[in-house]
Design an enzyme around this catalytic site. Sequence first.
Site, PDB file in Angstrom:
ATOM      1  N   ALA A 165      -3.686  42.743   1.245  1.00 40.60           N
ATOM      2  CA  ALA A 165      -3.316  41.334   0.547  1.00 40.60           C
ATOM      3  C   ALA A 165      -4.744  40.688  -0.154  1.00 40.60           C
ATOM      4  O   ALA A 165      -4.586  39.516  -0.286  1.00 40.60           O
ATOM      5  CB  ALA A 165      -2.564  40.782   1.191  1.00 40.60           C
ATOM      6  N   GLY A 166      -5.632  41.442  -0.312  1.00 38.64           N
ATOM      7  CA  GLY A 166      -6.829  40.925  -1.034  1.00 38.64           C
ATOM      8  C   GLY A 166      -6.588  40.986  -2.523  1.00 38.64           C
ATOM      9  O   GLY A 166      -5.495  41.099  -3.160  1.00 38.64           O
TER      10      GLY A 166
ATOM     11  N   LYS B 170      -2.208  43.067   7.819  1.00 37.33           N
ATOM     12  CA  LYS B 170      -2.196  43.251   9.238  1.00 37.33           C
ATOM     13  C   LYS B 170      -2.161  41.886   9.933  1.00 37.33           C
ATOM     14  O   LYS B 170      -1.776  41.742  10.928  1.00 37.33           O
ATOM     15  CB  LYS B 170      -3.684  43.800   9.630  1.00 37.33           C
ATOM     16  CG  LYS B 170      -3.626  45.101   9.665  1.00 37.33           C
ATOM     17  CD  LYS B 170      -4.626  45.820  10.720  1.00 37.33           C
ATOM     18  CE  LYS B 170      -6.139  45.383  10.144  1.00 37.33           C
ATOM     19  NZ  LYS B 170      -7.260  45.835  10.845  1.00 37.33           N
TER      20      LYS B 170
ATOM     21  N   ALA C  86     -15.143  35.570   0.606  1.00 43.65           N
ATOM     22  CA  ALA C  86     -16.068  35.608  -0.196  1.00 43.65           C
ATOM     23  C   ALA C  86     -16.528  34.178  -0.786  1.00 43.65           C
ATOM     24  O   ALA C  86     -15.683  33.233  -1.094  1.00 43.65           O
ATOM     25  CB  ALA C  86     -15.666  36.308  -1.565  1.00 43.65           C
TER      26      ALA C  86
ATOM     27  N   GLY D 221     -19.917  33.127  -2.640  1.00 44.06           N
ATOM     28  CA  GLY D 221     -20.697  32.866  -3.746  1.00 44.06           C
ATOM     29  C   GLY D 221     -19.903  32.667  -5.125  1.00 44.06           C
ATOM     30  O   GLY D 221     -20.103  31.827  -5.792  1.00 44.06           O
TER      31      GLY D 221
ATOM     32  N   GLU E  13     -27.166  34.564  -9.200  1.00 45.68           N
ATOM     33  CA  GLU E  13     -27.441  35.154  -7.717  1.00 45.68           C
ATOM     34  C   GLU E  13     -28.446  36.339  -8.112  1.00 45.68           C
ATOM     35  O   GLU E  13     -28.899  36.511  -8.884  1.00 45.68           O
ATOM     36  CB  GLU E  13     -25.995  35.656  -7.252  1.00 45.68           C
ATOM     37  CG  GLU E  13     -25.142  34.565  -6.639  1.00 45.68           C
ATOM     38  CD  GLU E  13     -23.978  34.873  -5.887  1.00 45.68           C
ATOM     39  OE1 GLU E  13     -23.666  36.127  -6.005  1.00 45.68           O
ATOM     40  OE2 GLU E  13     -23.161  34.017  -5.868  1.00 45.68           O
TER      41      GLU E  13
ATOM     42  N   HIS F  45     -25.935  42.017   4.023  1.00 43.05           N
ATOM     43  CA  HIS F  45     -26.257  40.873   3.150  1.00 43.05           C
ATOM     44  C   HIS F  45     -27.409  40.509   4.118  1.00 43.05           C
ATOM     45  O   HIS F  45     -27.352  40.589   5.055  1.00 43.05           O
ATOM     46  CB  HIS F  45     -24.975  39.916   3.493  1.00 43.05           C
ATOM     47  CG  HIS F  45     -25.264  38.744   2.333  1.00 43.05           C
ATOM     48  ND1 HIS F  45     -25.957  37.894   2.516  1.00 43.05           N
ATOM     49  CD2 HIS F  45     -24.423  38.631   1.370  1.00 43.05           C
ATOM     50  CE1 HIS F  45     -26.010  36.874   1.520  1.00 43.05           C
ATOM     51  NE2 HIS F  45     -24.955  37.410   0.826  1.00 43.05           N
TER      52      HIS F  45
ATOM     53  N   ARG G  63     -30.313  43.174  -3.568  1.00 45.77           N
ATOM     54  CA  ARG G  63     -29.636  42.865  -2.152  1.00 45.77           C
ATOM     55  C   ARG G  63     -30.358  43.494  -0.996  1.00 45.77           C
ATOM     56  O   ARG G  63     -30.848  43.285  -0.196  1.00 45.77           O
ATOM     57  CB  ARG G  63     -28.311  42.614  -2.014  1.00 45.77           C
ATOM     58  CG  ARG G  63     -27.622  42.110  -0.736  1.00 45.77           C
ATOM     59  CD  ARG G  63     -26.173  41.803  -1.101  1.00 45.77           C
ATOM     60  NE  ARG G  63     -25.707  40.837  -1.724  1.00 45.77           N
ATOM     61  CZ  ARG G  63     -24.645  40.398  -2.004  1.00 45.77           C
ATOM     62  NH1 ARG G  63     -23.513  41.232  -1.463  1.00 45.77           N
ATOM     63  NH2 ARG G  63     -24.309  39.243  -2.688  1.00 45.77           N
TER      64      ARG G  63
ATOM     65  N   HIS H 195     -21.979  43.955   5.258  1.00 44.05           N
ATOM     66  CA  HIS H 195     -21.196  42.937   4.256  1.00 44.05           C
ATOM     67  C   HIS H 195     -20.021  43.689   3.334  1.00 44.05           C
ATOM     68  O   HIS H 195     -18.970  43.312   3.451  1.00 44.05           O
ATOM     69  CB  HIS H 195     -22.032  42.383   3.455  1.00 44.05           C
ATOM     70  CG  HIS H 195     -21.776  41.361   2.595  1.00 44.05           C
ATOM     71  ND1 HIS H 195     -21.066  40.276   3.005  1.00 44.05           N
ATOM     72  CD2 HIS H 195     -21.677  41.252   1.376  1.00 44.05           C
ATOM     73  CE1 HIS H 195     -20.570  39.432   2.020  1.00 44.05           C
ATOM     74  NE2 HIS H 195     -21.169  39.824   0.988  1.00 44.05           N
TER      75      HIS H 195
ATOM     76  N   GLU I 265     -12.314  47.243  -2.420  1.00 46.44           N
ATOM     77  CA  GLU I 265     -13.690  47.774  -1.596  1.00 46.44           C
ATOM     78  C   GLU I 265     -13.028  48.883  -0.955  1.00 46.44           C
ATOM     79  O   GLU I 265     -14.007  49.747  -0.619  1.00 46.44           O
ATOM     80  CB  GLU I 265     -13.709  46.638  -0.462  1.00 46.44           C
ATOM     81  CG  GLU I 265     -15.102  46.836   0.132  1.00 46.44           C
ATOM     82  CD  GLU I 265     -15.603  45.864   1.496  1.00 46.44           C
ATOM     83  OE1 GLU I 265     -14.847  44.767   1.201  1.00 46.44           O
ATOM     84  OE2 GLU I 265     -16.458  45.812   2.242  1.00 46.44           O
TER      85      GLU I 265
ATOM     86  N   ARG J 208     -24.358  47.384  -4.578  1.00 44.50           N
ATOM     87  CA  ARG J 208     -23.715  46.498  -5.558  1.00 44.50           C
ATOM     88  C   ARG J 208     -24.286  45.334  -5.719  1.00 44.50           C
ATOM     89  O   ARG J 208     -25.048  44.736  -5.186  1.00 44.50           O
ATOM     90  CB  ARG J 208     -22.643  45.980  -4.617  1.00 44.50           C
ATOM     91  CG  ARG J 208     -21.325  45.164  -5.356  1.00 44.50           C
ATOM     92  CD  ARG J 208     -20.115  44.852  -4.537  1.00 44.50           C
ATOM     93  NE  ARG J 208     -20.476  44.032  -3.139  1.00 44.50           N
ATOM     94  CZ  ARG J 208     -20.535  42.791  -3.071  1.00 44.50           C
ATOM     95  NH1 ARG J 208     -20.567  42.078  -4.315  1.00 44.50           N
ATOM     96  NH2 ARG J 208     -20.957  42.274  -2.168  1.00 44.50           N
TER      97      ARG J 208
HETATM   98  C1  SIN Z   1     -22.482  35.713  -1.404  1.00 44.87           C
HETATM   99  O1  SIN Z   1     -21.850  34.783  -1.397  1.00 44.87           O
HETATM  100  O2  SIN Z   1     -23.743  35.999  -0.895  1.00 44.87           O
HETATM  101  C2  SIN Z   1     -21.643  36.967  -1.159  1.00 44.87           C
HETATM  102  C3  SIN Z   1     -21.443  37.516  -2.699  1.00 44.87           C
HETATM  103  C4  SIN Z   1     -21.208  38.953  -2.673  1.00 44.87           C
HETATM  104  O3  SIN Z   1     -21.245  39.527  -1.661  1.00 44.87           O
HETATM  105  O4  SIN Z   1     -21.112  39.534  -3.975  1.00 44.87           O
END
Ligand code: SIN
Length: 534
Positions: A14-15, A36, A47, A49, A114, A230, A276, A340, A364, A375
């Site tokens: 349910a995301g 679940k 999430a 950012g 970002e 991450h 990243r 992450h 995902e 990613r």
């Molecule tokens: C974050 O806010 O750093 C996560 C963003 C992401 O995983 O894309």
Amino acid sequence: MNSIAQTDFLVIGAGVAGLRAALELAPHGLVLVVTKEAVRESNTHYAQGGIAVAMEGSEDVALHLEDTIVAGDGLVAHAAAEALVNEGPLRVAELIEGGANFDREGDTLLRTREAAHSRPRILHANGDATGAEIGRALAELARKNANIRFAEWTTVTNLVIADGYVAGADLLDRDGKLERVATRAVLIAAGGAGQVYSHTTNPAVATGDGVALAARAGAELADMEFYQFHPTALALPGVPAFLLSEALRGEGAYLRNDRGERFMERYDKRLELAPRDVVARAVFREGMGAAPGETRPVYLDMRHVAGIDLHKRFPGISGFLAQHGLDLHRNQIPIRPAAHYMMGGIRIDLDGRTNVRGLYAAGEAACTGLHGANRLASNSLLEGLVFGARAGRAILADGLPQTNAGQREPAKQSAMPIEPIETILGAILRELHQRMDHCAGLVREDAGLREGLAAQARCSVKLNEPAQVSAPSRRLIEAQSLCLVAGAILRSALARTESRGAHFRADYPQRDDAHFRKHSVYAPQQDAIRFEAW
Ligand code: SIN
């Protein structure tokens, strides 16, 4: 769980991807969304950012594509990335129309930057709670739709295959009641598997169940060696690896080692906004310490950032840090990398189809090759929207028949009380975590991966005992899922004898385009890996 013997479409998860697909399917039949825990408990909810989207016209669409491709380190499937950036603006506009509130100044949507984005294009909500807002908006739309039902606190134990099609699934509720649901199609959108490592930004539900269900039903997995760490999770003893959003670096945060050096200067000219995988490995190296087993503190530092109220801009992060006596304006924040995001997953085509008829995947849990080996930040929520909608449309277009799902076998009674089973599972998972951290983390090499595989095989054998003597339970299914996912990561990482994106091999430190500009495809039932260009 109210008894539901039949539904047109079954969505697992349910995301953002699962809910978006459910909304696409609902005008055409009954949808059952199984999750679940409560609906909000998914990677989507956590999430922070934002959501990357090019809403400023075709020039930014092209740049978003280029940024995605560059971050993916030579392995991004271009057609999937094109679908993402081209369809993203419409999907986000629909979401706003449907009630999602992103941060604005007046009428103008605010955008941040970002890592590895060439310009600010990340929308955010409530400062640092973007996933929660998107999840809220989608769940509200879904709850208003009479054709969508939810089975919360329900675990899928098994997919039913009949006449070569997925015909249903067995569901286990939190009271231990098992029920078979017949359906025309199953969409797996059950998220990632961060819990396969001991330090993860993911919630406890992220145990790779969707990947394991699909693999057991005969679906192929792809790119499982690419697990994204991450770079900036909170590192405090006894405290979960809380995510410190990449948006903090987008707003100017520096990374420093215990000597106060801004060490990214030695790793990449893009500094803290390098892709990243690069930043995560640099944080790992700086924190490794001088002696084996020793770790040195590494910090995120915003003390120099002026002209912005960090508590207002990042209320969730500031609130969590305050509980631990830390303040973004005044303190350096101790960090470490943490598992992450799973770039690999169930192999799908651009419309969510797996190699098993009637079985679809999105988000995902799935792999189109969109993220390549690494990613781009904030592409995952957009992926869920775009590919959730595409999978929904493909299910409708395929017009699958309802097949007879048959009868479920009577549930086994537990021959062992729950307590010893919990203890056995806890010990197995501790061993699995330790091996995955050590053998399949940010730096890998042949001997370690083989050692990891041997340990994974032992865990798999040890799981047979509770599986034989106990009734199905969520904990047992999760442990089995994690063990299967660990095996897929280790096998794929062993086969890729090069370094690329999130997969770094100390024994093969170079990228090898001549042999490996290809995606790994793992067929779990044959235990075989091959590499394919797409
Ligand atoms: C974050 O806010 O750093 C996560 C963003 C992401 O995983 O894309």
